[in-house]
Design an enzyme around this catalytic site. Structure first.
Site, PDB file in Angstrom:
ATOM      1  N   LYS A  22       0.819  -0.936   0.130  1.00 12.18           N
ATOM      2  CA  LYS A  22      -0.121  -0.014   0.236  1.00 12.18           C
ATOM      3  C   LYS A  22       0.778   1.388  -0.117  1.00 12.18           C
ATOM      4  CE  LYS A  22      -2.912   0.427   3.047  1.00 12.18           C
ATOM      5  NZ  LYS A  22      -3.557   1.964   4.057  1.00 12.18           N
ATOM      6  N   SER A  23       2.370   1.486   0.876  1.00  9.18           N
ATOM      7  CA  SER A  23       2.736   2.375   1.012  1.00  9.18           C
ATOM      8  C   SER A  23       3.770   2.638  -0.440  1.00  9.18           C
ATOM      9  CB  SER A  23       3.736   2.238   1.920  1.00  9.18           C
ATOM     10  OG  SER A  23       3.039   2.437   2.871  1.00  9.18           O
ATOM     11  N   ARG A  27       2.442   5.924  -3.203  1.00 15.19           N
ATOM     12  CA  ARG A  27       4.288   6.702  -3.390  1.00 15.19           C
ATOM     13  C   ARG A  27       4.060   6.577  -5.218  1.00 15.19           C
ATOM     14  NH1 ARG A  27       4.014   5.941   1.198  1.00 15.19           N
ATOM     15  NH2 ARG A  27       5.497   6.281   2.829  1.00 15.19           N
ATOM     16  N   GLN A 175       4.689   9.018   7.994  1.00 15.19           N
ATOM     17  CA  GLN A 175       3.858  10.086   6.748  1.00 15.19           C
ATOM     18  C   GLN A 175       3.843  11.699   6.963  1.00 15.19           C
ATOM     19  OE1 GLN A 175       0.233   9.087   8.298  1.00 15.19           O
ATOM     20  NE2 GLN A 175       0.171   7.148   7.108  1.00 15.19           N
ATOM     21  N   ASP A 321       2.010  -1.562  11.995  1.00 18.93           N
ATOM     22  CA  ASP A 321       0.307  -1.544  11.157  1.00 18.93           C
ATOM     23  C   ASP A 321       0.420  -2.968  11.831  1.00 18.93           C
ATOM     24  OD1 ASP A 321       0.648   0.888  10.045  1.00 18.93           O
ATOM     25  OD2 ASP A 321       0.609  -0.120   7.740  1.00 18.93           O
ATOM     26  N   ARG A 352      -6.522   0.769  17.548  1.00 22.31           N
ATOM     27  CA  ARG A 352      -6.360  -0.662  17.503  1.00 22.31           C
ATOM     28  C   ARG A 352      -6.064  -1.412  18.681  1.00 22.31           C
ATOM     29  NH1 ARG A 352      -3.121  -0.275  11.804  1.00 22.31           N
ATOM     30  NH2 ARG A 352      -4.867   0.038  10.626  1.00 22.31           N
TER      31      ARG A 352
HETATM   32  C1  S3P Z   1       2.870   4.676   6.265  1.00 19.18           C
HETATM   33  C2  S3P Z   1       3.333   5.082   7.038  1.00 19.18           C
HETATM   34  C3  S3P Z   1       3.228   4.674   8.869  1.00 19.18           C
HETATM   35  C4  S3P Z   1       1.552   3.744   8.739  1.00 19.18           C
HETATM   36  C5  S3P Z   1       0.869   3.428   7.720  1.00 19.18           C
HETATM   37  C6  S3P Z   1       1.139   4.013   6.610  1.00 19.18           C
HETATM   38  C7  S3P Z   1       3.452   5.426   4.736  1.00 19.18           C
HETATM   39  O1  S3P Z   1       2.075   5.541   9.315  1.00 19.18           O
HETATM   40  O2  S3P Z   1       1.091   3.186   9.628  1.00 19.18           O
HETATM   41  O3  S3P Z   1      -0.177   2.329   7.338  1.00 19.18           O
HETATM   42  O4  S3P Z   1       3.281   4.837   4.119  1.00 19.18           O
HETATM   43  O5  S3P Z   1       4.450   6.017   5.179  1.00 19.18           O
HETATM   44  P1  S3P Z   1       3.255   6.330  10.160  1.00 19.18           P
HETATM   45  O6  S3P Z   1       3.625   6.809   9.235  1.00 19.18           O
HETATM   46  O7  S3P Z   1       2.093   7.614  10.865  1.00 19.18           O
HETATM   47  O8  S3P Z   1       3.953   5.925  11.338  1.00 19.18           O
END
Ligand code: S3P
Length: 445
Positions: A22-23, A27, A175, A321, A352
C-alpha cells in the site's frame, strides 16, 4: 455491512502472493504524476485507498491509464507525468477515503500548488490528527485551514512560496517525513527532517529511483528544492503488512505450511518477522532479490509453538501496522506478552489497542490495556464469539485469523474496509484453508 464468519480450527497450506504494498502503491502514483515522462507501475494495489489516490491525481489533470490485474497479479498503471508544476486545479474536494497516508503525503504536494484545494475523507480519517503535517507545512509558508483540533478537512489556500525548514518531527512517522520531503521539492533551499526513531523509507528509495538527490544520514533526511523527477518503472512487491495475517495464521495453526511469494522485505518493515522469531516462529526466507530499489523474498512459514515475550521497543515502529495480528499471536502464545512504546496505535484507522483489547476479551483472553500497549496472557485456545472490527481493515483480518485456534466460530462485524488494503481477502484466505465466509453475498466456500 460486511461480516466475516470464520469456522474454528483448520490450517493454512499452499502458496499465495498477497496484493501489492500500500505504501509503495500510493507513492508510485504521486511520484509518477509529478515526474516528467511516462512511468509504468506493475503490481499496483487495487485497494480502495490507493485507487483513491489514483483518482485524486486524475482529477488534477494527470493522464493515468489503469489496467486492472487478473487475480493475484495487481493492477498496472501508465502515468503520463505532468512535472512538478503541471497539476491542475481540481473541480471538487479530493476525497481520500480511509487513508491517512494519502492525506498526509498529498498535503505536502497541495500546500505548494498555485491553486487552492481541499482534502476530505471518511469519518475515521476525519477523527485523525493532522497537526503533525499542518504545523511544519505552515512553518514552510503554506496556508492551511482545518477542522476542529487540526483534524480534516484540510483546505490549502495555494499560491504561497515555500521555504526550506530544519525540522524535528514530534513522532517518528514516515507520513510526516514523506509529506515534508514532497513539499521540499517545491521549497527554496534545502529542507532537513530529523526523526527520533526509524520510520519506513519508501519515499527516499523511490525519489532516488526518479533521479532525485536525497541526503540520508542516520535518522535525518534532506532534500533541496527545484529538482525534477524523471519517469521510471515501479514494480510493487507484495505487502508485508497483508502477508502478516497469513504469517501469524500459519504460525499458530497446527499442521500449517505456507509459502508467501514476492513479499516486500524493506528493513524498515520487517519488524513482524523479528518479533515472531523472538516468539519462536518458524519462518524461512528464500529467493532474496531486489526489485526496483526494494528488497523482496519468498517466505515459508510452518506452524510452531509461540512463547510470550517483551516486545523490544526498537522493533515497534518497524511493525507498527502489524500489531493487530501480533496481539492475536500473543493471545495464543505460551506465557505473557508485553507490548509498550506503541501509543501511535491509538491514532490509526481506529484506536487499535482498545479494539484488540475489546475483541480479545470477548474471545476469552486475559488482556490489560496500557496507555502505549498491552499485556496479554497467552491462552491454550480461544473461546470464539462475536467481535467488532470498528471498521478497521487490519482489526477485521486479525480477528479472522483468531478462529484458527478457537473452540467456536469467530464472527467479525463491519469488515467492508478490508477492501481498502486487501481486495479479495476472504477468497484468498479461503483458498489456503481458512474457513471464512462473508455475509454480503460474496460467500466463499
Ligand atoms: C505509512 C506509514 C505509517 C503506517 C501507515 C503507512 C506510509 O504511518 O502506519 O499505514 O505509507 O508512510 P506513520 O508514518 O504515521 O507511522
Amino acid at each position: 455491512m460486511t461480516t466475516f464468519v470464520v469456522n474454528p480450527g483448520g490450517s493454512l497450506n499452499g502458496q499465495l502472493r498477497v496484493p501489492g504494498d500500500k505504501s509503495i502503491s500510493h507513492r508510485s502514483v504521486i511520484l509518477g504524476a509529478l515526474a516528467e515522462g511516462q512511468t509504468r507501475v506493475s503490481g499496483f494495489l487495487e485497494g480502495q485507498d490507493s485507487l483513491n489516490t489514483l483518482a485524486a491525481f486524475q482529477s488534477m489533470g494527470v493522464p493515468i491509464e489503469y489496467i486492472a490485474g487478473s487475480e493475484g497479479e495487481g493492477g498496472s498503471l501508465v502515468i503520463d507525468g505532468v512535472g512538478l508544476h503541471g497539476l491542475k486545479s481540481p473541480e471538487n474536494p479530493l476525497d481520500v477515503g480511509n487513508s491517512g497516508t494519502a492525506m498526509r503525503l498529498m498535503a505536502g504536494v497541495l500546500a505548494a500548488q498555485k491553486f487552492p484545494s481541499t482534502l476530505i475523507g471518511d469519518e475515521s480519517l476525519h477523527g485523525r490528527p493532522m497537526g503533525r503535517v499542518i504545523d511544519p507545512l505552515m512553518q514552510m509558508g503554506a496556508e492551511i485551514s482545518s477542522g476542529a483540533d487540526k483534524r480534516p478537512p484540510l483546505a490549502f489556500a495555494g499560491g504561497r512560496t515555500l521555504n526550506a525548514i530544519d525540522y524535528t518531527t514530534p513522532v517518528a512517522s514516515a507520513q510526516i517525513k514523506s509529506c515534508l520531503m514532497l513539499a521540499a521539492l517545491y521549497a527554496n533551499g534545502e529542507t532537513r527532517i530529523h526523526e527520533a526513531g526509524v520510520s519506513r523509507d519508501h519515499t527516499e528509495r523511490m525519489l532516488r529511483g526518479f533521479g532525485v538527490d536525497v541526503g540520508v544520514n542516520d535518522l535525518s533526511v534532506s532534500v533541496h528544492g527545484g529538482q525534477k523527477l524523471s519517469a521510471t518503472s515501479v514494480d510493487v512487491p507484495a505487502d508485508i503488512s497483508s502477508a502478516a495475517f497469513f504469517i501469524v495464521g500459519a504460525s499458530i495453526a497446527p499442521g500449517s505450511s505456507l509459502l508467501l511469494q514476492h513479499v516486500g522485505m524493506n528493513p524498515t518493515r520487517t519488524g513482524i518477522l523479528d518479533i515472531l522469531r523472538l516468539m519462536g516462529a518458524n519462518i524461512e526466507i528464500t529467493n532474496e532479490r531486489s526489485v526496483a530499489g526494494e528488497p523482496v523474498a519468498d517466505l515459508r512459514i510452518q506452524h510452531s509453538r509461540l512463547n510470550g515475550i517483551d516486545v523490544p521497543v526498537d522493533l515497534v515502529p518497524l511493525a507498527i501496522d502489524e500489531f493487530p495480528v501480533l496481539f492475536v499471536a500473543a493471545a495464543c502464545a505460551v506465557g505473557e506478552t508485553r507490548i509498550t512504546g506503541a501509543a501511535e496505535l491509538r491514532v490509526k484507522e481506529t484506536d487499535r489497542i482498545k479494539a484488540m483489547a475489546d475483541g480479545l476479551t470477548k474471545l476469552g483472553v486475559n488482556i490489560t490495556e496500557l496507555p502505549d500497549g498491552a499485556v496479554i496472557q497467552g491462552a491454550q485456545s480461544l473461546r470464539g464469539g462475536v467481535v467488532d472490527s470498528f471498521e478497521d481493515h487490519r482489526i477485521a483480518m486479525a480477528f479472522s485469523m483468531a478462529a484458527l485456534v478457537s473452540d467456536n466460530s469467530v464472527t467479525v462485524t463491519d469488515c467492508a474496509n478490508v477492501a481498502t488494503s486487501f481486495p479479495h481477502y476472504a477468497e484468498l484466505a479461503s483458498g489456503i484453508g481458512l474457513g471464512i465466509t462473508t455475509s454480503d453475498g460474496s460467500a466463499v466456500s
